[in-house]
Every structure is written in structure tokens, then in C-alpha cells.
Design a protein around this motif. Structure first.
Motif, PDB file in Angstrom:
ATOM      1  N   LEU A 309      -8.802  23.454  22.132  1.00  0.00           N
ATOM      2  CA  LEU A 309      -7.553  23.756  22.036  1.00  0.00           C
ATOM      3  C   LEU A 309      -6.636  23.484  20.727  1.00  0.00           C
ATOM      4  O   LEU A 309      -7.230  22.524  20.056  1.00  0.00           O
ATOM      5  N   PRO A 310      -5.470  24.019  20.685  1.00  0.00           N
ATOM      6  CA  PRO A 310      -4.901  23.792  19.478  1.00  0.00           C
ATOM      7  C   PRO A 310      -4.667  22.283  19.114  1.00  0.00           C
ATOM      8  O   PRO A 310      -4.438  21.722  20.126  1.00  0.00           O
ATOM      9  N   ASP A 311      -4.539  21.747  17.771  1.00  0.00           N
ATOM     10  CA  ASP A 311      -4.347  20.597  17.663  1.00  0.00           C
ATOM     11  C   ASP A 311      -2.776  20.117  18.238  1.00  0.00           C
ATOM     12  O   ASP A 311      -1.871  20.755  18.141  1.00  0.00           O
ATOM     13  N   GLY A 312      -3.018  18.681  18.703  1.00  0.00           N
ATOM     14  CA  GLY A 312      -1.758  18.422  19.620  1.00  0.00           C
ATOM     15  C   GLY A 312      -1.242  19.107  20.780  1.00  0.00           C
ATOM     16  O   GLY A 312      -0.406  18.733  21.425  1.00  0.00           O
ATOM     17  N   TRP A 313      -2.088  20.023  21.143  1.00  0.00           N
ATOM     18  CA  TRP A 313      -1.745  20.829  22.440  1.00  0.00           C
ATOM     19  C   TRP A 313      -1.544  20.087  23.676  1.00  0.00           C
ATOM     20  O   TRP A 313      -0.579  20.236  24.583  1.00  0.00           O
ATOM     21  N   GLU A 314      -2.490  19.207  23.908  1.00  0.00           N
ATOM     22  CA  GLU A 314      -2.490  18.499  25.213  1.00  0.00           C
ATOM     23  C   GLU A 314      -1.350  17.376  24.964  1.00  0.00           C
ATOM     24  O   GLU A 314      -0.793  17.162  26.141  1.00  0.00           O
ATOM     25  N   ASP A 315      -0.876  16.862  24.014  1.00  0.00           N
ATOM     26  CA  ASP A 315       0.188  15.886  23.943  1.00  0.00           C
ATOM     27  C   ASP A 315       1.602  16.782  24.276  1.00  0.00           C
ATOM     28  O   ASP A 315       2.554  16.096  24.881  1.00  0.00           O
ATOM     29  N   ARG A 316       1.427  17.812  23.445  1.00  0.00           N
ATOM     30  CA  ARG A 316       2.681  18.773  23.766  1.00  0.00           C
ATOM     31  C   ARG A 316       2.791  18.999  25.217  1.00  0.00           C
ATOM     32  O   ARG A 316       4.034  19.131  25.865  1.00  0.00           O
ATOM     33  N   VAL A 317       1.948  19.556  25.957  1.00  0.00           N
ATOM     34  CA  VAL A 317       1.720  19.788  27.341  1.00  0.00           C
ATOM     35  C   VAL A 317       2.184  18.622  28.108  1.00  0.00           C
ATOM     36  O   VAL A 317       2.939  18.530  28.983  1.00  0.00           O
ATOM     37  N   ASP A 318       1.672  17.370  27.904  1.00  0.00           N
ATOM     38  CA  ASP A 318       1.779  16.189  28.586  1.00  0.00           C
ATOM     39  C   ASP A 318       3.589  15.826  28.372  1.00  0.00           C
ATOM     40  O   ASP A 318       3.955  15.449  29.443  1.00  0.00           O
ATOM     41  N   ALA A 319       3.905  15.949  27.068  1.00  0.00           N
ATOM     42  CA  ALA A 319       5.328  15.734  27.060  1.00  0.00           C
ATOM     43  C   ALA A 319       6.121  16.787  27.848  1.00  0.00           C
ATOM     44  O   ALA A 319       7.240  16.231  28.622  1.00  0.00           O
ATOM     45  N   ALA A 320       5.973  17.946  27.814  1.00  0.00           N
ATOM     46  CA  ALA A 320       6.474  19.170  28.662  1.00  0.00           C
ATOM     47  C   ALA A 320       6.460  18.646  30.170  1.00  0.00           C
ATOM     48  O   ALA A 320       7.491  18.732  30.983  1.00  0.00           O
ATOM     49  N   PHE A 321       5.321  18.160  30.650  1.00  0.00           N
ATOM     50  CA  PHE A 321       5.415  17.793  32.194  1.00  0.00           C
ATOM     51  C   PHE A 321       6.061  16.508  32.429  1.00  0.00           C
ATOM     52  O   PHE A 321       6.870  16.578  33.289  1.00  0.00           O
ATOM     53  N   LYS A 322       6.185  15.613  31.536  1.00  0.00           N
ATOM     54  CA  LYS A 322       7.106  14.375  31.905  1.00  0.00           C
ATOM     55  C   LYS A 322       8.547  14.841  31.802  1.00  0.00           C
ATOM     56  O   LYS A 322       9.384  14.514  32.676  1.00  0.00           O
ATOM     57  N   ARG A 323       8.885  15.991  31.016  1.00  0.00           N
ATOM     58  CA  ARG A 323      10.251  16.403  31.076  1.00  0.00           C
ATOM     59  C   ARG A 323      10.619  17.294  32.320  1.00  0.00           C
ATOM     60  O   ARG A 323      11.756  17.207  32.846  1.00  0.00           O
ATOM     61  N   ALA A 324       9.721  18.242  32.491  1.00  0.00           N
ATOM     62  CA  ALA A 324       9.999  18.938  33.709  1.00  0.00           C
ATOM     63  C   ALA A 324       9.995  17.808  35.138  1.00  0.00           C
ATOM     64  O   ALA A 324      10.484  18.172  35.960  1.00  0.00           O
ATOM     65  N   GLU A 325       9.054  16.827  35.204  1.00  0.00           N
ATOM     66  CA  GLU A 325       9.175  15.996  36.354  1.00  0.00           C
ATOM     67  C   GLU A 325      10.383  15.322  36.579  1.00  0.00           C
ATOM     68  O   GLU A 325      11.199  15.116  37.531  1.00  0.00           O
ATOM     69  N   ARG A 326      10.991  14.888  35.322  1.00  0.00           N
ATOM     70  CA  ARG A 326      12.505  14.173  35.301  1.00  0.00           C
ATOM     71  C   ARG A 326      13.114  15.271  35.982  1.00  0.00           C
ATOM     72  O   ARG A 326      14.174  14.830  36.606  1.00  0.00           O
ATOM     73  N   ALA A 327      13.352  16.209  35.423  1.00  0.00           N
ATOM     74  CA  ALA A 327      14.156  17.618  35.790  1.00  0.00           C
ATOM     75  C   ALA A 327      14.153  17.508  37.266  1.00  0.00           C
ATOM     76  O   ALA A 327      15.042  17.833  38.028  1.00  0.00           O
ATOM     77  N   PHE A 328      12.891  17.668  37.630  1.00  0.00           N
ATOM     78  CA  PHE A 328      12.568  17.894  39.113  1.00  0.00           C
ATOM     79  C   PHE A 328      13.229  16.920  40.218  1.00  0.00           C
ATOM     80  O   PHE A 328      13.759  17.085  41.061  1.00  0.00           O
ATOM     81  N   LEU A 329      12.919  15.727  39.596  1.00  0.00           N
ATOM     82  CA  LEU A 329      13.346  14.413  40.436  1.00  0.00           C
ATOM     83  C   LEU A 329      14.915  14.331  40.442  1.00  0.00           C
ATOM     84  O   LEU A 329      15.367  14.117  41.485  1.00  0.00           O
ATOM     85  N   LEU A 330      15.471  14.780  39.351  1.00  0.00           N
ATOM     86  CA  LEU A 330      16.812  14.851  39.327  1.00  0.00           C
ATOM     87  C   LEU A 330      17.618  15.726  40.256  1.00  0.00           C
ATOM     88  O   LEU A 330      18.488  15.482  41.014  1.00  0.00           O
ATOM     89  N   ASP A 331      16.930  16.986  40.144  1.00  0.00           N
ATOM     90  CA  ASP A 331      17.584  18.011  40.935  1.00  0.00           C
ATOM     91  C   ASP A 331      17.215  17.595  42.623  1.00  0.00           C
ATOM     92  O   ASP A 331      18.335  17.797  43.648  1.00  0.00           O
ATOM     93  N   ILE A 332      16.344  16.957  42.921  1.00  0.00           N
ATOM     94  CA  ILE A 332      16.033  16.614  44.154  1.00  0.00           C
ATOM     95  C   ILE A 332      16.964  15.454  44.622  1.00  0.00           C
ATOM     96  O   ILE A 332      17.642  15.376  45.606  1.00  0.00           O
ATOM     97  N   SER A 333      17.510  14.445  43.839  1.00  0.00           N
ATOM     98  CA  SER A 333      18.315  13.289  44.189  1.00  0.00           C
ATOM     99  C   SER A 333      19.485  13.893  44.116  1.00  0.00           C
ATOM    100  O   SER A 333      20.677  13.062  44.695  1.00  0.00           O
TER     101      SER A 333
END
Length: 334
Positions: A309-333
Motif C-alpha cells: 500500500l502507498p506510504d502512510g496509506w494505513e495512517d490516513r485511512v485510520d485517521a479518516a475512520f476516526k473522523r467518520a466515527e465522530r461524525a456518525f456518533l454526533l449525528d446519532i446524539s
């Protein structure tokens, strides 16, 4: 035409002898050498013809073929001058497959005349042995039967080209937007788990490529000084082809899927990742043919491939997952 594309004198001499100095065109069969007018001279009207053309613009030229393969005896057929001109003037009527059949049948006929019983036994063995493999390219069949110098590496290169070609062509078409598939929509509640599954899938794909490249290909070649196994080489190359096909399917599944907006950043990071893996693996056949082109007698060769995988790809994906999770939880609350 490079010097590698031309047939060496030694190749021409062996080819003529294998053909018994007769044209391999079954409709011709002309004797191509005989006495000259001088009592101590001889004349030759036979020529070593390229099955796949030697240079761009020549008959049956294949740009994907390595120069060393074009100048090898496996790409040669012995013809009289007239038949050589005929096949090159009308390549659509005389495609490579037909010429490979001419070459094989002609050598079989010559073998029968040289030693009929031995030839018949040999032909039965070759037929049964090739049946073990199923569908092969003509060049791969010839490499398996001939088993000339460096055959393990040349067979691997040819089988990888043959097995990977459909996927590489389709990947090129996908990049150029030449086809589409029905769009799949993932529900918001399922987007997170779907994207996680895709992350795991691409990691498994990369691991499979690494294992085949680093371990299985070398195992099929055998230990140093010991002949490799043609069965194992074909088998491992087909695994490579299957891995390429699965990689493209993964890429298609990402490109033709829509997720909730909160997760679209993650999906966008996936696009093109699998295609890069395919392009890296496609370098292996050329490396192998270039490696044996100088006809080395010893040495160590190393191909550095980034099958990953491209250099840093997994870190970028992990950070994007965390942002998506926060947005998802905010919408639920809210």
C-alpha cells in the motif's frame, strides 16, 4: 532492430538442423540447402523466420515481448525464402499460433524419420505431459517441451504475462473509464463495517502477493543447480493471475459503490490502491527476461517491488475512520 532481437548464428544453425534443412510450411517442405555449381560449394535458401516480429512494424510484432524472447529459438521457424516472404506479407492469414503449429508438426515429422519408435514415444509423452497443464500459450508449451537454457525463468515470465494479461488490459480500461458496473449503495449503518472489511481484504491481497513473490516462485524454480518443476511454475503463475483478478474485483467494488457522506473520505482513499498493486506485479515478467538476456553463468539478481500500500496509506485511512466515527456518533446524539 536491437542485437537481442536478431537470431544469433548459433540459433540459426541449430534451427536449420532441427528442421533437417526443409521448409516447415506443410504445404511446401522444400529442401533449403544443396550443392552449388562449384564442386566444393553449397547453396542455402532457408531462413530463420521470426514467429513474433523482430521490430515495430514487422509482421506479428508484439510490443509486450522482451527483445531476448524475440531472438530466442523458441520464437523461430525454419522456412524457405519464398514462404518467409509469404507469411510476412500476409500476417493476418499466418498468425503466430499457426506458425507455432507448423514448427511443432514439422519437427515431429523430422523426428519420426530420424528414429520412428523413439519419436512416437516422445510425442506420446509430450502430449500427455501438456495435457496436465490445460490451456497454455504456444510459447509456454514450447518452453515446457524444449526446456532450453534458463527455461524456468523464461517459462515464469511467459506464464505471468499470459495469466495476468486479461486483468492488466481490464485495469487499463477501468482507468480510462471504458466500462462501468451497476452502482451498489451501502446503508449508513453498514458503511463502517463494509469499509473495515475492504481494509482487511486489501491487506490480505497484498500478503498473498508477497508470499507468492518471495517464497513460492523461488520454490518452483528449485534449489541452485537443481532443475525446477514446470508443473509448480505453471501452478504458481496461475495463483498470481488469480490474485491479480481478485485485486481488480476489489478495485471495481470500491469504484462502483456509494457510501454515506460521512464515510466517503475513506472510500476515496481506497480508489486506485489495488490498481497500483497490479502495475507493480506486472513488472516481474520483463525483469526475468532482462535478467537472462545476457545469458549469465552466475550471479545474484534482485528485483525491488513495492507490492504494498502507498506510504502512510494505513495512517490516513485510520485517521479518516476516526473522523467518520465522530461524525456518525454526533449525528446519532443530535
Amino acid at each position: 532492430m536491437s542485437t537481442e532481437d536478431r537470431f544469433k548464428k548459433s540459433v540459426v544453425a541449430v534451427l536449420a538442423k532441427r528442421a533437417a534443412n526443409r521448409c516447415a510450411n506443410p504445404e511446401c517442405g522444400a529442401v533449403t540447402s544443396g550443392p552449388a555449381n562449384e564442386s566444393n560449394g553449397s547453396v542455402n535458401v532457408g531462413e530463420a523466420a521470426h514467429i513474433y516480429g523482430a521490430h515495430p512494424g514487422s509482421a506479428r510484432y508484439d510490443e509486450k515481448m522482451a527483445s531476448s524472447d524475440r531472438g530466442a529459438i523458441t520464437n523461430a521457424i525454419w522456412l524457405c525464402g519464398n514462404c518467409h516472404k509469404r507469411i510476412d506479407n500476409d500476417p493476418s492469414r499466418y498468425p503466430p499460433g499457426l506458425l507455432f503449429e507448423w514448427q511443432r508438426e514439422h519437427e515431429n515429422r523430422i523426428s519420426e524419420q530420424v528414429g520412428k519408435t523413439a519419436a512416437e514415444v516422445r510425442l506420446r509423452y509430450e502430449k500427455r505431459h501438456l495435457e496436465e497443464f490445460g490451456r497454455l500459450s504456444y510459447l509456454a508449451e514450447r518452453l515446457i517441451i524444449e526446456k532450453g537454457e534458463y527455461w524456468e525463468y523464461l517459462l515464469t515470465a511467459e506464464m505471468l504475462r499470459f495469466e495476468m494479461a486479461p486483468t492488466i488490459q481490464r485495469w487499463d480500461a477501468l482507468k480510462r473509464g471504458l466500462y462501468t458496473k451497476p452502482i451498489q449503495r451501502i446503508d449508513r449503518d453498514d458503511s463502517f463495517s463494509w469499509l473495515m472489511d475492504k481494509s482487511q481484504e486489501i491487506l490480505l491481497i497484498v500478503a498473498a502477493f508477497s508470499n507468492i513473490t518471495n517464497f513460492e516462485i523461488g520454490r518452483a524454480w528449485g534449489e541452485s543447480g537443481v532443475a525446477g518443476s514446470d508443473v509448480d511454475i505453471v501452478s504458481v503463475c496461475r495463483l498470481y493471475g488469480e490474485a491479480c483478478s481478485n485485486t481488480l474485483l476489489w478495485e471495481e467494488s470500491v469504484r462502483f459503490t456509494r457510501v454515506d457522506d460521512d464515510f466517503s473520505e475513506i472510500r476515496d482513499l481506497y480508489i486506485g490502491v489495488a490498481g497500483d498493486v497490479i502495475e507493480q506485479t506486472a513488472k516481474i515478467p520483463k525483469f526475468l527476461t532482462d535478467m537472462v538476456a545476457p545469458r549469465p553463468t552466475s550471479g545474484t539478481y534482485e528485483l525491488e517491488l513495492t507490492i504494498g500500500l502507498p506510504d502512510g496509506w494505513e495512517d490516513r485511512v485510520d485517521a479518516a475512520f476516526k473522523r467518520a466515527e465522530r461524525a456518525f456518533l454526533l449525528d446519532i446524539s443530535s
